[in-house]
Design an enzyme around this catalytic site. Structure first.
Site, PDB file in Angstrom:
ATOM      1  N   CYS A 111      63.970  12.730  26.199  1.00  0.00           N
ATOM      2  CA  CYS A 111      63.316  11.353  26.894  1.00  0.00           C
ATOM      3  C   CYS A 111      63.362   9.872  26.991  1.00  0.00           C
ATOM      4  CB  CYS A 111      62.158  11.575  25.772  1.00  0.00           C
ATOM      5  SG  CYS A 111      61.067  13.076  25.713  1.00  0.00           S
TER       6      CYS A 111
HETATM    7  N1  COA Z   1      44.611  24.622  19.267  1.00  0.00           N
HETATM    8  C1  COA Z   1      44.897  24.150  18.210  1.00  0.00           C
HETATM    9  N2  COA Z   1      45.588  24.000  16.860  1.00  0.00           N
HETATM   10  C2  COA Z   1      46.859  23.721  17.053  1.00  0.00           C
HETATM   11  C3  COA Z   1      47.100  23.416  18.507  1.00  0.00           C
HETATM   12  C4  COA Z   1      46.769  23.422  19.498  1.00  0.00           C
HETATM   13  N3  COA Z   1      46.369  23.311  20.209  1.00  0.00           N
HETATM   14  N4  COA Z   1      48.413  22.869  18.197  1.00  0.00           N
HETATM   15  C5  COA Z   1      48.827  23.039  17.180  1.00  0.00           C
HETATM   16  N5  COA Z   1      47.871  22.994  15.845  1.00  0.00           N
HETATM   17  C6  COA Z   1      47.472  23.641  14.459  1.00  0.00           C
HETATM   18  C7  COA Z   1      49.079  23.904  13.980  1.00  0.00           C
HETATM   19  O1  COA Z   1      49.207  25.042  14.736  1.00  0.00           O
HETATM   20  C8  COA Z   1      48.393  23.220  12.984  1.00  0.00           C
HETATM   21  O2  COA Z   1      48.041  24.758  12.301  1.00  0.00           O
HETATM   22  P1  COA Z   1      47.893  25.518  10.445  1.00  0.00           P
HETATM   23  O3  COA Z   1      47.439  24.255  10.057  1.00  0.00           O
HETATM   24  O4  COA Z   1      47.421  26.279  10.503  1.00  0.00           O
HETATM   25  O5  COA Z   1      49.563  25.458  10.536  1.00  0.00           O
HETATM   26  C9  COA Z   1      47.792  22.737  12.233  1.00  0.00           C
HETATM   27  O6  COA Z   1      47.642  21.954  13.922  1.00  0.00           O
HETATM   28  C10 COA Z   1      48.624  21.004  11.913  1.00  0.00           C
HETATM   29  O7  COA Z   1      49.610  20.904  13.201  1.00  0.00           O
HETATM   30  P2  COA Z   1      50.472  19.611  13.644  1.00  0.00           P
HETATM   31  O8  COA Z   1      51.626  20.244  14.336  1.00  0.00           O
HETATM   32  O9  COA Z   1      50.746  19.449  11.920  1.00  0.00           O
HETATM   33  O10 COA Z   1      49.857  18.827  13.682  1.00  0.00           O
HETATM   34  P3  COA Z   1      49.659  16.967  13.843  1.00  0.00           P
HETATM   35  O11 COA Z   1      49.092  16.664  14.015  1.00  0.00           O
HETATM   36  O12 COA Z   1      51.438  16.675  13.931  1.00  0.00           O
HETATM   37  O13 COA Z   1      50.431  17.265  15.829  1.00  0.00           O
HETATM   38  C11 COA Z   1      51.324  16.727  17.439  1.00  0.00           C
HETATM   39  C12 COA Z   1      51.170  17.804  17.009  1.00  0.00           C
HETATM   40  C13 COA Z   1      52.564  17.558  17.991  1.00  0.00           C
HETATM   41  C14 COA Z   1      50.320  16.119  18.775  1.00  0.00           C
HETATM   42  C15 COA Z   1      52.168  15.783  16.594  1.00  0.00           C
HETATM   43  O14 COA Z   1      52.909  15.959  15.589  1.00  0.00           O
HETATM   44  C16 COA Z   1      52.832  14.874  17.705  1.00  0.00           C
HETATM   45  O15 COA Z   1      52.627  14.163  18.786  1.00  0.00           O
HETATM   46  N6  COA Z   1      54.595  14.605  17.226  1.00  0.00           N
HETATM   47  C17 COA Z   1      55.448  13.217  17.561  1.00  0.00           C
HETATM   48  C18 COA Z   1      55.822  14.574  18.848  1.00  0.00           C
HETATM   49  C19 COA Z   1      56.776  13.379  19.590  1.00  0.00           C
HETATM   50  O16 COA Z   1      57.248  12.524  19.399  1.00  0.00           O
HETATM   51  N7  COA Z   1      57.885  14.703  20.124  1.00  0.00           N
HETATM   52  C20 COA Z   1      58.365  13.788  21.242  1.00  0.00           C
HETATM   53  C21 COA Z   1      59.080  14.703  22.133  1.00  0.00           C
HETATM   54  S1  COA Z   1      59.376  14.125  23.254  1.00  0.00           S
END
Ligand code: COA
Length: 385
Positions: free
Chosen positions: A161
């Site tokens: 990225c």
């Molecule tokens: N629909 C429903 N539930 C979902 C889901 C979806 N599309 N995606 C994830 N979940 C669930 C997970 O499985 C988890 O379930 P569980 O508690 O039963 O295990 C729950 O939601 C929480 O997931 P989590 O990953 O902890 O959520 P989060 O609040 O951290 O949000 C992101 C996820 C990816 C949006 C967030 O972590 C993020 O943006 N992080 C930074 C990523 C980044 O900058 N990456 C750089 C890439 S270049």
């Protein structure tokens, strides 16, 4: 403290290619629901025996709440939404045809060249920076150079990225040391080719787009800054990396030779989102703060932060960390609601779409971050017209 740059370099043009097809969260969740139900039914025996875990159903409301993403553009929609395929349908092209990454680069570059007042033949360096390249070689950048009728040299590079800001640093270095005079940096991101549309944790994250920038020595620029989109003098560039496995994609040419079976989900994008969130935010705040100090710019004097577009809350936290207060949307514009995470293109899309209202002398920071970990920041100032 880095020494003061001896040669001034400016961004003289920017361009954007947005694919025509867009997918909403509802469409994405609907197709993944069908896919998950089918997969769980197909693996019911193993799931009941406890040898594999059932896949979880997605929820469209979670996506926007957790990330700020409402939709994304893709190069091809029907294959992504087909529950039996879950990846775009990109027809194989002959060697005589322009490759898909070179093709999407062209409109973005031509857009940027118009703003710079340059012709394709003026370009003497092309750097393609993106998260995934469609082949090992010849470089996509050389194909783009050929399609443009440009001279000089070209190469591909990948810092995930952060590829755009790392490419900008390479362009600035080339312009300062005299190895090029008109550099195009282009970021053709077909993230739909390496996203994992089969798992709810990842299926919503990415979108496709291509950005381009033209960079020149300020003294050579034909763009005098009086146009709507200005000319942007680079006050400083700063890059940093720190190893982490929290964002990873093991796709590579050694896959076929590896002794042992790989999980197919290892050779597409995967991440531990929560850890990334927790670890990268402070890294970026520290990075931007140090960079501003190095170039002698007070955070309060930064008119705009064009941040990498991965997560809305992440960007709010980063801008707040740098400014010491909650930023408004005007100070840290958002494009991820419409585009999702377009990897290296994200911060440049924000810059491209949200810069014309700034005035001469206004300062801004383009900042990308992501896998590696990697962070890159570019401090710019709008030139007087
Ligand atoms: N629909 C429903 N539930 C979902 C889901 C979806 N599309 N995606 C994830 N979940 C669930 C997970 O499985 C988890 O379930 P569980 O508690 O039963 O295990 C729950 O939601 C929480 O997931 P989590 O990953 O902890 O959520 P989060 O609040 O951290 O949000 C992101 C996820 C990816 C949006 C967030 O972590 C993020 O943006 N992080 C930074 C990523 C980044 O900058 N990456 C750089 C890439 S270049």
């Amino acid at each position: 403290m880095p020494s003061a740059p001896s040669v001034s370099v400016s961004i003289t043009g920017s361009g954007l290619f947005t694919p025509p097809a867009s997918i909403t969260n509802a469409e994405l969740a609907a197709s993944l629901t069908v896919s998950v139900e089918k997969w769980n039914a197909d693996h019911a025996v193993d799931i009941a025996a406890g040898t594999v875990g059932a896949r979880e159903l997605p929820d469209e409301t979670f996506i926007e709440k957790a990330s700020g993403i409402a939709s994304r553009y893709v190069m091809e929609k029907s294959g992504v939404l087909d529950p039996d395929r879950m990846r775009p349908i990109l027809p194989l092209r002959s060697e005589d045809e322009l490759g898909v990454q070179a093709e999407m680069s062209m409109p973005a570059i031509l857009d940027a060249l118009v703003q710079a007042g340059r012709r394709s033949s003026d370009v003497d360096a092309v750097i393609v920076g993106c998260s995934n390249l469609q082949r090992a070689y010849p470089a996509v950048a050389i194909e783009v150079q050929n399609a443009l009728g440009a001279g000089g040299w070209a190469f591909d590079m990948n810092v995930a990225c952060s590829s755009a800001t790392f490419s900008i640093q390479n362009a600035v270095d080339a312009l300062r040391n005299g190895t090029a005079s008109c550099v195009v940096v282009v970021n053709p991101e077909i993230t739909s080719g390496h996203n994992n549309f089969e798992l709810r944790d990842h299926h919503f994250i990415f979108g496709d787009a291509c950005t381009a920038l033209v960079l020149e020595r300020t003294d050579d620029a034909l763009n005098d800054g009086s146009g709507n989109n200005g000319r942007w003098e680079i006050l400083g560039t700063k890059l940093a990396t720190q190893f982490s496995n929290n964002i990873r994609n093991d796709f590579g040419f050694l896959n076929e030779s590896e002794d042992g079976e790989r999980d197919p989900h290892d050779v597409v994008f995967r991440q531990n989102g929560q850890s990334v969130f927790k670890e990268v935010c402070p890294l970026v705040v520290k990075h931007i703060t140090a960079h501003l100090t190095e170039v002698g710019v007070d955070a309060a004097d930064v008119r705009r932060f064009w941040l990498h577009q991965a997560n809305l809350k992440m960007n709010q936290l980063i801008a707040k960390g740098v400014l010491g207060r909650i930023p408004d949307g005007d100070e840290a514009p958002v494009i991820l609601d419409e585009y999702a995470n377009t990897s290296s293109a994200g911060s440049v899309i924000a810059f491209h779409k949200h810069r014309s209202d700034l005035r001469s002398g206004d300062r801004g920071v383009i900042c990308s971050f992501g896998a590696g970990y990697s962070v890159g920041s570019i401090v710019v100032q709008r030139a007087s017209g």
